[in-house]
Design a protein around this motif. Sequence first.
Motif, mmCIF file in Angstrom:
data_model
loop_
_atom_site.group_PDB
_atom_site.id
_atom_site.type_symbol
_atom_site.label_atom_id
_atom_site.label_comp_id
_atom_site.label_asym_id
_atom_site.label_seq_id
_atom_site.Cartn_x
_atom_site.Cartn_y
_atom_site.Cartn_z
ATOM 1 N N LEU A 600 0.689 -1.375 -0.054
ATOM 2 C CA LEU A 600 -0.090 0.219 0.089
ATOM 3 C C LEU A 600 0.932 1.141 0.078
ATOM 4 O O LEU A 600 0.515 2.320 -0.827
ATOM 5 N N TYR A 601 1.876 1.275 0.699
ATOM 6 C CA TYR A 601 2.576 2.627 1.076
ATOM 7 C C TYR A 601 4.160 2.325 0.795
ATOM 8 O O TYR A 601 4.950 3.528 0.686
ATOM 9 N N GLY A 602 4.581 1.389 0.456
ATOM 10 C CA GLY A 602 6.028 1.127 0.223
ATOM 11 C C GLY A 602 6.725 0.941 1.474
ATOM 12 O O GLY A 602 6.238 1.180 2.552
ATOM 13 N N ASP A 603 8.115 0.560 1.560
ATOM 14 C CA ASP A 603 8.913 0.197 2.379
ATOM 15 C C ASP A 603 9.984 1.257 2.757
ATOM 16 O O ASP A 603 10.908 1.018 3.310
ATOM 17 N N ASN A 604 9.821 2.426 2.055
ATOM 18 C CA ASN A 604 10.847 3.343 2.269
ATOM 19 C C ASN A 604 10.675 4.185 3.309
ATOM 20 O O ASN A 604 9.495 4.835 3.201
ATOM 21 N N PRO A 605 11.552 4.396 4.211
ATOM 22 C CA PRO A 605 11.118 5.237 5.455
ATOM 23 C C PRO A 605 11.129 6.520 5.229
ATOM 24 O O PRO A 605 10.630 7.518 5.709
ATOM 25 N N TYR A 606 11.549 7.201 3.812
ATOM 26 C CA TYR A 606 11.747 8.450 3.298
ATOM 27 C C TYR A 606 10.638 8.897 2.456
ATOM 28 O O TYR A 606 10.672 9.853 1.591
ATOM 29 N N CYS A 607 9.442 7.708 2.117
ATOM 30 C CA CYS A 607 8.457 7.939 1.228
ATOM 31 C C CYS A 607 7.306 8.337 1.848
ATOM 32 O O CYS A 607 6.957 7.677 3.145
ATOM 33 N N PHE A 608 6.527 9.267 1.492
ATOM 34 C CA PHE A 608 5.079 9.496 1.939
ATOM 35 C C PHE A 608 4.131 9.601 1.009
ATOM 36 O O PHE A 608 4.542 9.638 -0.171
ATOM 37 N N CYS A 609 2.724 9.437 1.409
ATOM 38 C CA CYS A 609 1.707 9.283 0.399
ATOM 39 C C CYS A 609 0.714 10.499 0.768
ATOM 40 O O CYS A 609 0.580 10.566 1.559
ATOM 41 N N LEU A 624 -1.112 14.929 -13.567
ATOM 42 C CA LEU A 624 0.263 15.465 -13.713
ATOM 43 C C LEU A 624 0.706 16.871 -13.182
ATOM 44 O O LEU A 624 1.826 16.964 -12.408
ATOM 45 N N THR A 625 -0.512 17.899 -13.073
ATOM 46 C CA THR A 625 -0.241 18.853 -12.136
ATOM 47 C C THR A 625 0.086 18.747 -10.677
ATOM 48 O O THR A 625 1.190 19.237 -10.063
ATOM 49 N N ILE A 626 -0.715 17.784 -10.308
ATOM 50 C CA ILE A 626 -0.515 17.557 -8.840
ATOM 51 C C ILE A 626 0.897 16.843 -8.457
ATOM 52 O O ILE A 626 1.517 17.255 -7.425
ATOM 53 N N GLU A 627 1.184 15.779 -9.309
ATOM 54 C CA GLU A 627 2.432 15.284 -9.155
ATOM 55 C C GLU A 627 3.487 16.276 -9.202
ATOM 56 O O GLU A 627 4.495 15.941 -8.549
ATOM 57 N N GLN A 628 3.471 17.315 -10.206
ATOM 58 C CA GLN A 628 4.332 18.192 -10.323
ATOM 59 C C GLN A 628 4.499 19.104 -8.928
ATOM 60 O O GLN A 628 5.650 19.485 -8.834
ATOM 61 N N ILE A 629 3.154 19.407 -8.289
ATOM 62 C CA ILE A 629 3.283 20.065 -7.117
ATOM 63 C C ILE A 629 4.150 19.388 -6.227
ATOM 64 O O ILE A 629 4.934 19.959 -5.124
ATOM 65 N N ILE A 630 3.772 18.147 -5.821
ATOM 66 C CA ILE A 630 4.553 17.158 -5.038
ATOM 67 C C ILE A 630 5.882 17.185 -5.155
ATOM 68 O O ILE A 630 6.710 17.275 -4.012
ATOM 69 N N GLU A 631 6.443 17.108 -6.413
ATOM 70 C CA GLU A 631 7.635 17.011 -6.664
ATOM 71 C C GLU A 631 8.560 18.264 -6.527
ATOM 72 O O GLU A 631 9.600 18.468 -5.855
ATOM 73 N N ASP A 632 7.951 19.517 -6.766
ATOM 74 C CA ASP A 632 8.506 20.657 -6.414
ATOM 75 C C ASP A 632 8.517 21.281 -4.952
ATOM 76 O O ASP A 632 9.346 21.789 -4.515
ATOM 77 N N GLN A 633 7.569 20.757 -4.166
ATOM 78 C CA GLN A 633 7.278 21.207 -2.754
ATOM 79 C C GLN A 633 7.933 20.462 -1.826
ATOM 80 O O GLN A 633 8.052 20.922 -0.606
ATOM 81 N N LYS A 634 8.240 19.234 -2.215
ATOM 82 C CA LYS A 634 8.520 18.007 -1.216
ATOM 83 C C LYS A 634 10.186 18.498 -0.589
ATOM 84 O O LYS A 634 10.907 19.051 -1.225
ATOM 85 N N PRO A 635 10.270 17.871 0.333
ATOM 86 C CA PRO A 635 11.865 18.080 0.857
ATOM 87 C C PRO A 635 12.739 17.362 0.030
ATOM 88 O O PRO A 635 12.351 16.196 -0.654
ATOM 89 N N ALA A 636 13.866 17.811 0.040
ATOM 90 C CA ALA A 636 14.727 17.263 -1.261
ATOM 91 C C ALA A 636 15.015 15.837 -0.990
ATOM 92 O O ALA A 636 15.224 15.039 -2.131
ATOM 93 N N TYR A 637 15.094 15.192 -0.006
ATOM 94 C CA TYR A 637 15.716 13.869 0.383
ATOM 95 C C TYR A 637 14.269 13.002 0.386
ATOM 96 O O TYR A 637 14.432 11.683 0.715
ATOM 97 N N GLY A 640 7.391 11.452 -2.847
ATOM 98 C CA GLY A 640 6.078 11.595 -2.850
ATOM 99 C C GLY A 640 5.329 10.556 -3.619
ATOM 100 O O GLY A 640 5.760 10.565 -4.807
ATOM 101 N N LYS A 641 4.239 10.180 -3.169
ATOM 102 C CA LYS A 641 3.357 9.133 -3.835
ATOM 103 C C LYS A 641 2.078 9.531 -3.928
ATOM 104 O O LYS A 641 1.538 9.801 -2.988
ATOM 105 N N LEU A 642 1.292 9.532 -5.127
ATOM 106 C CA LEU A 642 0.010 10.191 -5.052
ATOM 107 C C LEU A 642 -0.818 8.842 -4.996
ATOM 108 O O LEU A 642 -0.666 8.079 -6.184
ATOM 109 N N ILE A 643 -1.823 9.057 -4.397
ATOM 110 C CA ILE A 643 -2.769 7.812 -4.194
ATOM 111 C C ILE A 643 -4.180 8.335 -4.657
ATOM 112 O O ILE A 643 -4.763 9.088 -3.741
ATOM 113 N N VAL A 644 -4.889 8.126 -5.512
ATOM 114 C CA VAL A 644 -6.329 8.445 -5.785
ATOM 115 C C VAL A 644 -7.285 7.512 -5.235
ATOM 116 O O VAL A 644 -7.316 6.004 -5.715
ATOM 117 N N LEU A 645 -8.033 7.878 -4.088
ATOM 118 C CA LEU A 645 -8.979 7.038 -3.360
ATOM 119 C C LEU A 645 -10.085 6.785 -4.366
ATOM 120 O O LEU A 645 -10.459 7.536 -5.035
#
Length: 705
Positions: A600-609, A624-637, A640-645
């Motif tokens: 569901l969420y991955g096993d990377n401790p530096y990954c958020f959903c 694509l716009t939402i994924e771009q926002i996540i990529e631009d605004q997330k901490p560098a290390y 980000g993973k987008l999940i559509v409920l």
Amino acid sequence: MQDGQTFFSLNKPLDWEQGYEANIHMQNEGFSIQQTEKYSIHRIVRTDELEGIHPIQEMTVGPGRKLFLLDEASNVWIYDDESRHRESLFRQGHQLFSHQAMLASMSDLLVIADAHTESERRLAVYSISNGQTMWAIHDWEGLELFPLSVNTRITTANLLYAAVPLDIAIGMNGSPEVPKGGRIGIIQWNAAGEVVHVYEHEAHRLEETAEIAALRGRYYTAAAGGKLVLLDAQLRTVTVFHEDGREPFHFKLEQEGRFAGISIDTNHNIYIGDSGYAQQEGVTERFILKFRENGEQFDKVTSFRGRTDTLLHDGRNRLYVFDRISGQISLLDLRARTMLLEGTQLPEAIYFSAELDTTETETQWHKIRLEADIPEETQVRFSYFTSDESEGFIDGEYVNYTGYLTDPGISIRDKLAATRDLWSEPILNPKDALLMNARGRYLWFKIELIGSEQKSPYIRKLRVYFPRTSLIAYLPPIYQQDEEHSPFLERFLAMFSTFFDDMEDKIDRISSHFDPDAVSGTYLEWLGRWLAITDHEAWGETKLRLLIKQAPELYKLRGTREGMMNMLKIYTGSEPFLLEYFQFKQMQETSELRQLFAQLYGDNPYCFCIMLKPEFVQTDAQRLTIEQIIEDQKPAYTEGKLIVLQPWMYADMHTYLGINTYLSEPTLLTLDQRSSMPYNTVLIDVDRDKRMDIHTRLELDSEIE
């Protein structure tokens, strides 16, 4: 460049009201020639050219402008005039109704009324999607129904009306008939088949006994906006019933013609057609007549000249006319039409101003600046005259100029004729024009708007400048003293003066271009580029404006959880759900859940959903716009993973109570007044013995036949 220069400004209705207007439509933003809406033929459907369909006997309009056609073989066809696709609603030889039936549409239902004496379903309602019978009746409270006309009114309740004889007797030949003095009324049903009301009027009592068959084609009904009308084509009378209980209004048609078909638009205007033959009795013109609800005729649908058997409106005021003889269905749309000036019968309007008073004699007027939209095939003419006196001679009489020009008792034709020698040569389509030889304390002007059949100029603002100023004042005196060439040079320099004036205006208002609340369109997109936003269509003006206003605070928070959440909230309009590793770390350490959580969420401790509801990610562009926002605004290390409920519960998938999953009380599927079945309960039958209400699974141990 206009130091010491003043102007009169006319830019709101109160300014223009000081003058006199003819055929002008005044609005807060400006004025134009008055316009009205008239019907024009949009398309003609020739049903005789449709292969495999017998001659059409009746028609109605359903949802999405689909046409329902009844042919003489009693087949009902659903026809889309845009795609030319057609399909049959019932099987061939259904014997549910005859070819003499009448049709009406009620949302996703089709109403079929058949007054044929052998018909068992005098009034029936069918589903448009599959032809299933929703309800059908043969009689009501012991009264055998013989529908003479049927129509519907689309509301939240969906109402059905049928004109029927309320008094029935059996004639000498054994056929049903309406006795002398028998009543014709309208019965109102709701969508469930329950009678809501019965409408009657004394005018609709038969003067002589008549067989049911003889009454066909005599009565027509229509309903809209709380109004219900009944046309008696033989007696040439119309009765208007009010659903609020007011006294019915009854009037007689005085016009010539064989009336047939009646309809009402959303403005309560009544339309009545003509079914006469052109070759009979010298009939050459057959218009659809338009009446107000008080019975006053005030217009004709002149764009249609032909026979009418069925006449009806859809929910958008489109008009449909069916001619049974030719098989043609005419579709008419409302289109804007420029109104004609009473004095000239041309599509134009005229405005006479009151005096503009500088309070100083011998004032030399400078120029005008007019803000106007002037479409092709239209024209604006500006004329003027000046005087040091407010009174003078017009047509041999000494009058006050303003009083004469603004006098509503003088016709526009007389004003134009009497003042023709006062006005200057008209300036055509002026945007910025010098007023030549305009000297005097007072100035009057005339604006003529020349329109086309469908278009009109639109005047927004007028400025009249005084006194005369020119760039020639900045040249050496020799250029100013040349009486022969100075006027030309002054006009020539006036063009550059206009450029300088516009430039100074833009400089004065430059700050407004940096205000996101004050700009729109290309200026707002230009501000968006300052924030590196190039996909303006994905954001839209409202979101882009909000983003620009909050940009300083957002950029302070860039690279943080709060900044990313705020950015996503601006774009989606809703608070997103954020899940980080530390929130489920303890549960993931349980061996039986580790694989599920990794899926569901991955096993990377530096990954958020980031989880969003599906209404916020409806297209690939939004994703694509939402994924771009996540990529631009997330901490560098981080990653980000987008999940559509999805709005349903699914085991071992993204299911969250209160977010996309809800628990509710069981509801029952009612079969009849005594039986019901819980349709949201899963029943399992181990023995598979096909027992209802015990353990039943369709297509596994049970079948529906």
